[in-house]
Every structure is written in structure tokens, then in C-alpha cells.
Motif scaffolding. Structure first.
Motif, PDB file in Angstrom:
ATOM      1  N   MET A  41      -1.764   2.110  11.836  1.00 43.34           N
ATOM      2  CA  MET A  41      -2.676   1.080  11.327  1.00 43.34           C
ATOM      3  C   MET A  41      -3.034   0.084  12.439  1.00 43.34           C
ATOM      4  SD  MET A  41      -2.172  -1.403   8.069  1.00 43.34           S
ATOM      5  CE  MET A  41      -1.139  -2.653   8.763  1.00 43.34           C
ATOM      6  N   GLU A  45      -6.777  -0.669  13.910  1.00 45.31           N
ATOM      7  CA  GLU A  45      -7.371  -2.008  13.828  1.00 45.31           C
ATOM      8  C   GLU A  45      -7.679  -2.557  15.209  1.00 45.31           C
ATOM      9  OE1 GLU A  45      -4.411  -4.036  11.519  1.00 45.31           O
ATOM     10  OE2 GLU A  45      -5.533  -3.738   9.655  1.00 45.31           O
ATOM     11  N   VAL A  53     -14.149  -0.044   8.150  1.00 43.61           N
ATOM     12  CA  VAL A  53     -14.205  -1.275   7.358  1.00 43.61           C
ATOM     13  C   VAL A  53     -12.828  -1.947   7.315  1.00 43.61           C
ATOM     14  CG1 VAL A  53     -14.667  -2.277   5.082  1.00 43.61           C
ATOM     15  CG2 VAL A  53     -16.155  -0.468   5.965  1.00 43.61           C
ATOM     16  N   GLU A  54     -11.820  -1.220   6.831  1.00 40.65           N
ATOM     17  CA  GLU A  54     -10.459  -1.767   6.761  1.00 40.65           C
ATOM     18  C   GLU A  54      -9.519  -0.644   6.388  1.00 40.65           C
ATOM     19  OE1 GLU A  54      -9.710  -4.449   3.378  1.00 40.65           O
ATOM     20  OE2 GLU A  54     -11.655  -3.854   2.585  1.00 40.65           O
ATOM     21  N   CYS A  55      -8.197  -0.901   6.482  1.00 36.54           N
ATOM     22  CA  CYS A  55      -7.275   0.120   6.008  1.00 36.54           C
ATOM     23  C   CYS A  55      -6.157  -0.499   5.192  1.00 36.54           C
ATOM     24  CB  CYS A  55      -6.748   0.999   7.132  1.00 36.54           C
ATOM     25  SG  CYS A  55      -6.137   0.127   8.541  1.00 36.54           S
ATOM     26  N   VAL A  56      -5.599   0.306   4.294  1.00 37.79           N
ATOM     27  CA  VAL A  56      -4.577  -0.153   3.349  1.00 37.79           C
ATOM     28  C   VAL A  56      -3.356   0.770   3.450  1.00 37.79           C
ATOM     29  CG1 VAL A  56      -4.043  -0.607   0.921  1.00 37.79           C
ATOM     30  CG2 VAL A  56      -6.360  -0.989   1.771  1.00 37.79           C
ATOM     31  N   PRO A  57      -2.213   0.224   3.920  1.00 36.08           N
ATOM     32  CA  PRO A  57      -1.012   1.061   4.025  1.00 36.08           C
ATOM     33  C   PRO A  57      -0.325   1.212   2.668  1.00 36.08           C
ATOM     34  CG  PRO A  57      -0.517  -1.168   4.792  1.00 36.08           C
ATOM     35  CD  PRO A  57      -1.977  -1.150   4.403  1.00 36.08           C
ATOM     36  N   THR A  63      -4.792   4.498   3.819  1.00 32.36           N
ATOM     37  CA  THR A  63      -6.164   4.782   3.393  1.00 32.36           C
ATOM     38  C   THR A  63      -7.118   4.009   4.292  1.00 32.36           C
ATOM     39  OG1 THR A  63      -5.454   5.183   1.135  1.00 32.36           O
ATOM     40  CG2 THR A  63      -7.777   4.682   1.459  1.00 32.36           C
ATOM     41  N   PHE A  65     -10.878   2.858   4.978  1.00 30.60           N
ATOM     42  CA  PHE A  65     -12.193   2.677   4.365  1.00 30.60           C
ATOM     43  C   PHE A  65     -13.263   2.615   5.461  1.00 30.60           C
ATOM     44  CE2 PHE A  65      -9.258   1.253   1.168  1.00 30.60           C
ATOM     45  CZ  PHE A  65      -9.851   1.620  -0.034  1.00 30.60           C
ATOM     46  N   PRO A 220      -2.747 -15.080   7.426  1.00 30.36           N
ATOM     47  CA  PRO A 220      -2.942 -14.165   6.301  1.00 30.36           C
ATOM     48  C   PRO A 220      -2.692 -14.840   4.944  1.00 30.36           C
ATOM     49  CG  PRO A 220      -0.866 -13.683   7.421  1.00 30.36           C
ATOM     50  CD  PRO A 220      -1.567 -14.715   8.243  1.00 30.36           C
TER      51      PRO A 220
END
Lengths: 248, 325
Positions: A41, A45, A53-57, A63, A65, A220
Motif C-alpha cells: 500500500m 501511494e 484514486v485510493e486503496c483500502v487494506p 483493494t 480504486f 488523519p
């Protein structure tokens, strides 16, 4: 946590709809898999491909996007047959070869107070009965564990924690509740977690924390991050009220 | 320079194209349920297509317009009027200060979009003006509009030029809405979901052969749809993982949930299907009680449909920027 070398990356790619690809590194909750996901990840990034677009761990996968139109428009030859998904997959495969296998990971520890049972833990007795334990035993087991934050998701700032004792694992409710209050602490199968905001959900609720986990005005915006270690400690009803008051 | 809320309606919120880049912190994307209608509403008044607008749900609000402005209304037909005269949709409309803008009965669709030239003066939270109701963040104080709220305009309209005396003047030309709104029983196209193979063959068949009804437990987070109960070959808990706009999850009771704008970022129920991006806006215009038919397509088809639709929006964008000059 022991440091192991990552062996050469085995992975599988699959689409999540027409705008995301799931990169899967394994099929069970495991520290080594978590580590690969986190390293990959950060790599993505740091050097995103065009259209990222972005990623989700998650526990076993990441995943990614993307915007299919941006990916399509980036292609020199826009033949009708071009598939943005295939373009993204080939970008990801190239990136996967760059994973550094001997990177060290450090973990931050965060302690979270919990008022267990009664009105704050309506499912505590169910969890105890399901596992042939007393409610005190469930509390003792839950608050003596060290939990790794594998992922944040489902709701803003919601940590998915690994390391729950098998002795108190309990399946989700067959139909989700329509509202669960902010701060609720729950169990779902082999997972445990805390609800940062009021939302529907299917977890078994065993307690409640006065701690705020979702911080919309900060970046964050989440108290916890993937990779943190969480410890829970029991507090009384009075302590809960006091801490809640202090946070006003 | 603002709209004053006289009646809030059922649910009126500020939405743009959503909050991107924070899903790994669990931050919900939100944004318009019908993004095509939102984008067109903006293009009709000379805004950037992703500017925030008001999303008006099912039962209409009433506003007093406190300054001369140019607006456009797209999406579902909620019988908009100004000073009791029908207000034509899908076109720019010059509105006079003091006019009363009222949404009435829902004739078609479910959500209307009200844009204003120059946009609404709403500050961004984590890069977006969208309202996330459950998290009480973004939009107008993180909530739906209430009586006496005053929604300010940015007031940088480039297309508000000429003088007029009527309470409103609507452009003679308009965008054809038909292409962007659902038919009576809409066909929603889908791709196989990540756990499609976990379902029984008869459930897979029933998914495409049956009509599903949008239940009353449907909102911006997701639509619960009812039809034949869908079953797994073996009962199993899956590990939570990312979901996306249009993921169709099946909880153990067998009634599918279509995840939409305010969906959670991850989910732990098996996903039988994934609505294609092009058809998400159609779902956003369905009301409880209406029916859906599902139809399976391939990933390549979904990608081509998406690219073709975006090319149409691009043509529209060019045409509108010429018309507004």
C-alpha cells in the motif's frame, strides 16, 4: 511480534466492479500477510499509477480504486478493445515485483478503556453462554489480549482487530441491528472492534468505551491506524461517566 | 446571496461527487446518489461538474430566494414551482429575489438536484462538501436542512447578466432527461460479485429471473431489496474487506442490500453482485415499493458502457458551454 522475511510474493488479482481491483495475498488472518499488504500500500501511494484514486487494506487483501476513464484516456491507442482493468492489473503486477521483502515494521500501542456488560454490553451474556463461560471470564479474556489493527473500515475510524481468543469467538447476529451507539465494543466471529459512530451493524456488543475514535477535523481523521497494537482495560460505570464528562 | 429554508422537506442535503482518499481511515465517500443528474445540474449553470448542489429527497422543501440568481433543477420530478407557476427542469432558470421556490409531489424518480450558478458557499471537510449524516460531517453543519437555515451562495456567477422583471425566466432549450432517468421497471446491469461462486445455482438463477422490490428500509447508505431469499452453498463467515458503490451484499437472512453513496467502506457479508457504475444513478432514483430487474454483463461491457456514457456527458458539456456563452 516476530520479524520474518517475506517470501516471494504470491498474489491473485480480481475485479471489484468496474472501478477497483482486489490484490489478494492469502486467505487467513496472518501477520505476514498484513505486513505485505501494508508495504505494498505504501509503495502504491508513494508512486501511484495514472488513474489511481485510493486503496483500502483488509486482512488478506488490498483493494485499489481507480478511475477507468482516466486510465482509458491515458492509453496512446484507444482501440475499442482496451480494458482499463487489464491496464491497471499490469501496472500492479509491475509494482508487486518491487516489494522489499526485509523491511522492518514498528507498532504503536494504544490503550482503550471499556465499561463491559449490562446496558453497555447487551450481548455479553449471549457471548458467555455461547462459549460456556461466565461474563467475568469473557471480560477477563477480552481485556487481557493484545490486538493488532489489521484494517480500519466499515465506519470512520473503526478498527478491525486480530488476536481475539478463540474462547470468546461468537458469530455475528443473523440480522444486523439498525442502530448501534458510538463507542460500542463488539465481537464478530474471530474479530473484535469498537464502533466510532452510531451506525447499523451485526456485531455482538459486549461493552462501551468513552474514547473518541473518529476525529473528522484532524488528518488523519482516525485515532487508530492499520499496524497499531490495541489493549483494552475494564472500567466501572462511574469511571465511564466521569471520562465521558471530561471529553465534553 | 442565499436560499432561506421555509420548509425543509423530507431530506435535503448538500452533496458533491463525494469524499475520496480517506476510505482507508474508514471515512465514507458519500456524494450524490444520482451523480449524472448532479453533474448536469452544475453544467447547466456554468459550474464545474463536481460542484456541490442540494439533493432533495421524495418530498419537497420550500425556499425563499434572497438574491437574483441562476439555478437549474435536474433528477427526479418533484413538481418544482416558483410563485405557484411550474418551473421547467433540466435547463437554466433566472430567478428573481423574493421568489418562493417550492417542491411538491413526487411525479417520477426520487431525488432532485438544485444547483446555483457559482455554487453554494459551504466549506470542505476532508476535501469534499458532501454531507455524511451518520457521521455528522460535511455539508451544512453535518446535517439535513432545517427550517430557517440560510444556505449562502458563492456569488461568482458568470452567466447572470441581463435585467428582467418576472419572478423567473427559463431557457427555451433543455437537456433531454430520458437518457438519465430510469424506465418503469429498470434493468440494473451487474457484474458477478467477489463471492458470486459461494451462492447456490438456484439463487444465481433467481437473482436474474425474479423481480426485486425496493423495501422501505432503504436510504442513502443502501437499498434493501426483497425477492426470493438468496442462499449460500455452505454457511460461512467471510473476512471483512473493501466494498464499493453498488456492491450487493447478502446477509444471512437472504435479502440483498445494494450499497450506495453513504455505504460503509468495508463489509463482511458475501457479495453476490456488483452494479455497474453507469447504472448506479438509476438506483438512486428508485423509491421504496418500486421493482428492479437484474441483468448480468461482462467487465468489458461494463467498461465500454462507462466510457460511452462519459463521452456523451463530455459532448453535453461542450454543447452547454456554447449555449451558455
Amino acid at each position: 511480534m516476530s520479524e520474518k522475511l517475506l517470501n516471494t510474493t504470491s498474489f491473485a488479482l480480481s475485479p471489484l466492479g468496474d472501478s477497483a481491483v482486489v490484490v489478494t495475498f492469502g486467505n487467513e488472518i496472518q501477520y505476514d500477510i498484513h505486513k505485505k499488504i501494508k508495504i505494498f500500500m505504501e509503495l502504491l501511494e508513494h508512486e501511484p499509477f495514472v488513474g489511481f484514486v485510493e486503496c483500502v487494506p483488509a486482512y488478506t487483501n488490498l483493494t485499489v480504486f481507480y478511475d477507468p476513464l482516466v486510465v482509458f484516456n491515458e492509453q496512446k491507442h484507444k482501440e475499442a478493445g482496451i480494458s482499463p482493468y487489464e491496464v491497471v492489473c499490469s501496472n500492479i503486477k509491475k509494482k508487486l515485483q518491487q516489494i522489499e521483502t526485509n523491511k522492518k515494521m514498528t507498532h504503536r500501542t494504544v490503550s482503550i478503556p471499556v465499561c463491559y456488560g449490562d446496558e453497555y454490553g447487551p450481548d455479553l451474556e449471549h457471548v458467555a453462554r455461547y462459549n460456556d463461560l461466565t461474563t467475568d471470564e469473557v471480560i477477563r479474556i477480552h481485556s487481557s489480549g493484545e490486538y493488532l489493527v489489521y484494517m480500519i473500515g466499515f465506519a470512520p475510524g473503526f478498527p478491525f482487530l486480530g488476536g481475539l481468543s478463540e474462547k470468546i469467538a461468537t458469530p455475528r447476529r443473523s440480522s444486523p441491528r439498525t442502530t448501534i451507539p458510538a463507542g460500542a465494543v463488539g465481537i464478530a466471529g474471530m474479530q473484535t472492534g469498537v464502533y466510532p459512530i452510531s451506525t447499523p451493524g451485526g456485531w455482538q456488543l459486549i461493552g462501551q468505551t468513552p474514547q473518541t475514535l473518529f476525529l473528522p477535523n484532524e488528518n488523519p481523521p482516525s485515532l487508530l491506524q492499520a499496524g497499531d497494537i490495541v489493549k483494552f482495560y475494564p472500567i466501572s460505570y462511574e469511571e465511564y461517566k466521569e471520562m465521558k464528562e471530561e471529553r465534553r | 446571496m442565499s436560499l432561506r429554508v421555509i420548509k425543509p422537506g423530507l431530506l435535503t442535503t448538500i452533496q458533491d461527487l463525494g469524499r475520496r482518499g480517506f476510505q482507508k481511515h474508514g471515512v465514507i465517500v458519500s456524494g450524490a446518489m444520482d451523480t449524472y443528474s448532479l453533474r448536469i445540474a452544475n453544467l447547466l449553470v456554468g459550474n464545474q461538474e463536481g460542484e456541490a448542489a442540494l439533493e432533495v429527497t421524495l418530498m419537497g422543501p420550500t425556499f425563499e430566494v434572497e438574491e437574483d440568481c441562476v439555478i437549474a433543477i435536474t433528477g427526479g420530478d418533484l413538481s418544482p414551482t416558483i410563485d405557484d407557476r411550474t418551473l421547467p427542469m433540466w435547463r437554466p432558470v433566472y430567478v428573481k429575489k423574493g421568489a418562493i421556490l417550492r417542491f411538491g409531489r413526487c411525479k417520477s424518480g426520487c431525488r432532485a438536484y438544485l444547483s446555483v450558478a457559482g455554487g453554494y458557499a459551504i466549506s470542505e471537510v476532508l476535501g469534499s462538501k458532501s454531507t455524511y449524516l451518520r457521521g455528522q460531517m460535511g455539508g451544512y453543519e453535518g446535517r439535513a436542512l432545517q427550517v430557517d437555515d440560510v444556505v449562502p451562495f458563492n456569488g461568482h456567477s458568470t452567466i447572470l447578466k441581463h435585467e428582467w422583471t418576472e419572478s423567473f425566466i427559463a431557457a427555451k432549450w433543455f437537456v433531454h432527461a430520458k437518457e438519465f432517468l430510469p424506465s418503469r421497471i429498470p434493468v440494473i446491469r451487474f457484474l458477478a460479485g467477489s463471492q458470486y461462486e459461494y451462492f447456490t445455482n438456484s439463487s444465481k438463477l433467481q437473482f436474474v429471473d425474479s423481480l426485486f422490490k425496493v423495501s422501505s428500509q432503504s436510504d442513502r447508505m443502501g437499498y434493501r431489496i426483497s425477492g426470493p431469499a438468496l442462499e449460500l452453498q455452505h454457511k460461512r463467515d467471510i473476512l471483512s474487506e473493501a466494498v464499493s458503490n453498488g456492491s450487493i451484499q447478502v446477509p444471512p437472512d437472504g435479502n440483498p442490500i445494494v450499497l450506495l453513496a453513504d455505504r460503509q467502506t468495508t463489509g463482511g457479508y458475501p457479495k453476490i453482485a456488483q452494479v455497474i457504475t453507469t447504472d448506479l444513478s438509476l438506483i438512486g432514483q428508485l423509491k421504496p415499493g418500486e421493482s428492479i430487474q437484474f441483468s448480468q454483463v461482462t467487465l468489458k461491457e461494463a467498461e465500454q458502457l462507462y466510457i460511452q456514457k462519459e463521452q456523451k456527458v463530455k459532448q453535453l458539456k461542450v454543447a452547454l458551454s456554447l449555449a451558455l456563452q
